[in-house]
Each structure stands twice: as C-alpha cells, then as structure tokens.
Design a protein around this motif. Structure first.
Motif, PDB file in Angstrom:
ATOM      1  N   THR A 144      -1.251  13.934   9.670  1.00 23.50           N
ATOM      2  CA  THR A 144      -1.131  14.923   8.600  1.00 23.50           C
ATOM      3  C   THR A 144      -0.403  14.376   7.379  1.00 23.50           C
ATOM      4  N   LEU A 145       0.377  13.319   7.557  1.00 19.96           N
ATOM      5  CA  LEU A 145       1.123  12.752   6.427  1.00 19.96           C
ATOM      6  C   LEU A 145       0.256  11.887   5.524  1.00 19.96           C
ATOM      7  N   TRP A 146      -0.855  11.348   6.063  1.00 21.72           N
ATOM      8  CA  TRP A 146      -1.553  10.354   5.249  1.00 21.72           C
ATOM      9  C   TRP A 146      -3.078  10.394   5.296  1.00 21.72           C
ATOM     10  N   HIS A 147      -3.681  11.156   6.169  1.00 20.08           N
ATOM     11  CA  HIS A 147      -5.140  11.117   6.264  1.00 20.08           C
ATOM     12  C   HIS A 147      -5.839  11.632   5.012  1.00 20.08           C
ATOM     13  N   GLY A 148      -5.150  12.427   4.201  1.00 18.13           N
ATOM     14  CA  GLY A 148      -5.751  12.912   2.970  1.00 18.13           C
ATOM     15  C   GLY A 148      -5.422  12.074   1.754  1.00 18.13           C
ATOM     16  N   ALA A 149      -5.002  10.837   1.973  1.00 19.06           N
ATOM     17  CA  ALA A 149      -4.600   9.967   0.861  1.00 19.06           C
ATOM     18  C   ALA A 149      -5.755   9.710  -0.100  1.00 19.06           C
ATOM     19  N   VAL A 150      -5.387   9.449  -1.351  1.00 23.13           N
ATOM     20  CA  VAL A 150      -6.387   9.089  -2.365  1.00 23.13           C
ATOM     21  C   VAL A 150      -6.998   7.739  -2.025  1.00 23.13           C
ATOM     22  N   ARG A 151      -6.158   6.792  -1.641  1.00 20.81           N
ATOM     23  CA  ARG A 151      -6.623   5.453  -1.281  1.00 20.81           C
ATOM     24  C   ARG A 151      -5.507   4.707  -0.575  1.00 20.81           C
ATOM     25  N   ILE A 152      -5.855   3.558  -0.012  1.00 18.69           N
ATOM     26  CA  ILE A 152      -4.881   2.618   0.536  1.00 18.69           C
ATOM     27  C   ILE A 152      -4.910   1.359  -0.309  1.00 18.69           C
ATOM     28  N   MET A 153      -3.739   0.885  -0.709  1.00 21.24           N
ATOM     29  CA  MET A 153      -3.631  -0.364  -1.452  1.00 21.24           C
ATOM     30  C   MET A 153      -3.171  -1.485  -0.532  1.00 21.24           C
ATOM     31  N   ILE A 154      -3.870  -2.595  -0.564  1.00 22.26           N
ATOM     32  CA  ILE A 154      -3.385  -3.830   0.039  1.00 22.26           C
ATOM     33  C   ILE A 154      -2.766  -4.626  -1.096  1.00 22.26           C
ATOM     34  N   GLU A 155      -1.435  -4.782  -1.062  1.00 21.49           N
ATOM     35  CA  GLU A 155      -0.690  -5.345  -2.176  1.00 21.49           C
ATOM     36  C   GLU A 155      -0.113  -6.707  -1.799  1.00 21.49           C
ATOM     37  N   MET A 156      -0.713  -7.751  -2.339  1.00 26.52           N
ATOM     38  CA  MET A 156      -0.220  -9.095  -2.086  1.00 26.52           C
ATOM     39  C   MET A 156       0.670  -9.516  -3.262  1.00 26.52           C
ATOM     40  N   ASN A 157       1.927  -9.078  -3.200  1.00 25.13           N
ATOM     41  CA  ASN A 157       2.845  -9.255  -4.328  1.00 25.13           C
ATOM     42  C   ASN A 157       3.656 -10.536  -4.273  1.00 25.13           C
ATOM     43  N   ALA A 158       3.506 -11.312  -3.232  1.00 27.66           N
ATOM     44  CA  ALA A 158       4.304 -12.534  -3.108  1.00 27.66           C
ATOM     45  C   ALA A 158       3.499 -13.580  -2.362  1.00 27.66           C
ATOM     46  N   GLY A 159       3.881 -14.833  -2.552  1.00 28.61           N
ATOM     47  CA  GLY A 159       3.253 -15.914  -1.806  1.00 28.61           C
ATOM     48  C   GLY A 159       2.087 -16.546  -2.536  1.00 28.61           C
ATOM     49  N   THR A 160       1.694 -17.699  -2.055  1.00 26.44           N
ATOM     50  CA  THR A 160       0.565 -18.422  -2.620  1.00 26.44           C
ATOM     51  C   THR A 160      -0.732 -17.841  -2.078  1.00 26.44           C
ATOM     52  N   LEU A 161      -1.823 -18.155  -2.738  1.00 27.49           N
ATOM     53  CA  LEU A 161      -3.108 -17.600  -2.349  1.00 27.49           C
ATOM     54  C   LEU A 161      -3.478 -17.994  -0.920  1.00 27.49           C
ATOM     55  N   ASP A 162      -3.214 -19.251  -0.530  1.00 24.07           N
ATOM     56  CA  ASP A 162      -3.625 -19.682   0.806  1.00 24.07           C
ATOM     57  C   ASP A 162      -2.838 -18.981   1.907  1.00 24.07           C
ATOM     58  N   ARG A 163      -1.676 -18.417   1.575  1.00 21.70           N
ATOM     59  CA  ARG A 163      -0.920 -17.635   2.549  1.00 21.70           C
ATOM     60  C   ARG A 163      -1.256 -16.146   2.441  1.00 21.70           C
ATOM     61  N   ALA A 164      -1.455 -15.666   1.217  1.00 24.54           N
ATOM     62  CA  ALA A 164      -1.667 -14.231   1.014  1.00 24.54           C
ATOM     63  C   ALA A 164      -3.060 -13.775   1.424  1.00 24.54           C
ATOM     64  N   MET A 165      -4.074 -14.584   1.159  1.00 22.79           N
ATOM     65  CA  MET A 165      -5.442 -14.141   1.419  1.00 22.79           C
ATOM     66  C   MET A 165      -5.707 -13.860   2.897  1.00 22.79           C
ATOM     67  N   PRO A 166      -5.280 -14.712   3.830  1.00 22.05           N
ATOM     68  CA  PRO A 166      -5.519 -14.376   5.244  1.00 22.05           C
ATOM     69  C   PRO A 166      -4.828 -13.081   5.668  1.00 22.05           C
ATOM     70  N   VAL A 167      -3.628 -12.827   5.142  1.00 23.62           N
ATOM     71  CA  VAL A 167      -2.927 -11.574   5.455  1.00 23.62           C
ATOM     72  C   VAL A 167      -3.742 -10.390   4.941  1.00 23.62           C
ATOM     73  N   ALA A 168      -4.210 -10.493   3.707  1.00 25.60           N
ATOM     74  CA  ALA A 168      -4.999  -9.415   3.124  1.00 25.60           C
ATOM     75  C   ALA A 168      -6.276  -9.171   3.922  1.00 25.60           C
ATOM     76  N   ARG A 169      -6.939 -10.235   4.348  1.00 26.64           N
ATOM     77  CA  ARG A 169      -8.180 -10.078   5.102  1.00 26.64           C
ATOM     78  C   ARG A 169      -7.929  -9.398   6.453  1.00 26.64           C
ATOM     79  N   ARG A 170      -6.826  -9.769   7.117  1.00 31.57           N
ATOM     80  CA  ARG A 170      -6.528  -9.140   8.405  1.00 31.57           C
ATOM     81  C   ARG A 170      -6.244  -7.651   8.236  1.00 31.57           C
ATOM     82  N   ILE A 171      -5.472  -7.300   7.197  1.00 29.70           N
ATOM     83  CA  ILE A 171      -5.190  -5.879   6.949  1.00 29.70           C
ATOM     84  C   ILE A 171      -6.478  -5.141   6.620  1.00 29.70           C
TER      85      ILE A 171
END
Length: 240
Positions: A144-171
């Motif tokens: 009930t707290l989140w199922h009606g959300a507008v959207r989900i953001m995957i925010e890669m705010n730190a790290g290099t691309l080669d570290r951030a991209m695999p994390v983003a893909r898994r999420i």
C-alpha cells in the motif's frame, strides 16, 4: 519513452547557469518543455539559494513553474540532507501548494514515513533506487505504500560506468519481474549521465537530463537545461 528535465538538484549555488529562484526555474522549465521534456524534477531553494522544503519556498517555485508551463507535471525532491528528519516531515506536512509527485530515496532511514505522508496528502511518488539493497527494502514494505507510484527511478549517482551499469542492469531485471506494471526511469550522473541516457533508450526505459545530472553536452561543451534536454531528445529520437 519519457524524458524528464531535472533542473537544479543539490548542485552548489555558484554552479554556472544553475536556476535557483522561482523565476529562473520557471524560465528553464519553459525552455525544457520546448526542447522535448515531458515532466520536471526540481529542488526548491530559499532566498539564500539553499535547498528548502519550507512551505513558502515550495509554493513559490511550484506556482512560478505552473504559470510558465501549465499542465506539465512537476515533482520535487524530499532528500534527507535538506533539513533534519523532524523538521523535514513538518515542512512537507505543511505544504500549501502540492507537487504532482515527489522523489523518495529508499536508502534514507525515514523513507517509509515519507511514503506514508505522501499517500495521506495525495501526492504521487517517484521511488529512487541506487542499489540492490534499496530494492530489497522497497519489496519488504507494505504494498500500500508504493504500488501506486508514478514510477521507479534507477539512480546511478556514483561510480564509473563499468561498475554502475551492471548494478543498474541487475536492478532493472528484478524490477521487470517484481514490479512489471510500474514505469522505470534510468539515469546516471556527471561522467555517466549520457551513457545512461543512451542505455535507457536501448533498454526501453524513461530517462532524465538537466543540470542536476550533467553540466556538459555529449561533446564536452558546457550547456544550460534547455540545450541539455534538446541533446537528450535528439539522442532518444524524440525530436523527429
């Protein structure tokens, strides 16, 4: 695919071209919509240029933006760095002009309280996830707290691309299984910002750009919000 303009964020007040006042934010909102943005994310500021959730500052910014770009959805941050916990919730509860949605970072200790308050106020929610642990936490909360959300953001705010991209893909892969009905917005920050705009295009996600996330065009030239949004729109094929 939806392109959001993130106009100022937590950048230092002396960042060149950063809109701080209601009129400046409204002007950049107008330029961003003309360049292809579908919605806005802003961080209201006080008279000293400091981030603020105080009702008068939020009202001034939202009113100015809505006059400049009527009908365009505008959201604001609820980041816990803006004010101490108690004062932040009091300010949000006292808003007299309401945003269309707010961004809530699942890494923050009081995220469930903020989600519950937004539900009571009837304000949309943009869920911010930066790690797999953030997603674990989200999935552990009452639906009930989140199922009606507008959207989900995957925010890669730190790290290099080669570290951030695999994390983003898994999420992203987990979200498409666990929350298939919610739109997903993918974005990076500074050195990874444009790579994640391209990744969002290729992965079928929404994305965002603006001075909160990036100060430069893909070719390295400094730019303001309107030019950044226009470049992202071209990359996404939204300018056709």
């Amino acid at each position: 695919m939806m392109l959001q303009a993130c106009l100022n964020g937590a950048r230092a007040a002396d960042t060149p071209g950063l809109p701080l006042t209601p009129d400046a934010v409204a002007g950049d909102a107008r330029a961003s919509r003309a360049a292809g943005a579908a919605c806005l994310h802003i961080h209201p500021r006080d008279a000293m240029g400091r981030e603020s959730l105080a009702p008068p500052d939020v009202a001034a910014h939202l009113s100015a933006v809505r006059t400049a770009v009527p009908g365009m959805a505008v959201g604001i941050s609820t980041g816990d760095w803006i004010l101490p916990h108690a004062g932040r919730l009091e300010d949000m509860h006292g808003w007299t002009v309401l945003p269309d949605y707010v961004s809530v970072n699942l890494e923050e200790a009081d995220a469930p309280e903020v989600l519950a308050l937004m539900g009571r106020l009837g304000i949309g929610i943009e869920l911010g996830l930066a790690t797999g642990a953030d997603l674990d936490r989200l999935l552990s909360l009452p639906a009930t707290l989140w199922h009606g959300a507008v959207r989900i953001m995957i925010e890669m705010n730190a790290g290099t691309l080669d570290r951030a991209m695999p994390v983003a893909r898994r999420i992203l892969d987990r979200l498409r299984h666990e929350a298939p009905d919610l739109p997903i917005l993918l974005h990076g920050f500074d050195a990874t910002a444009w790579d994640f705009v391209a990744a969002a295009r290729d992965l079928g996600c929404d994305t965002r750009i603006g001075l909160e996330d990036c100060l430069y065009l893909p070719d390295g030239r400094a730019a303001g919000n309107g030019a950044l949004v226009a470049a992202a729109a071209r990359m996404l094929g939204l300018d056709a």
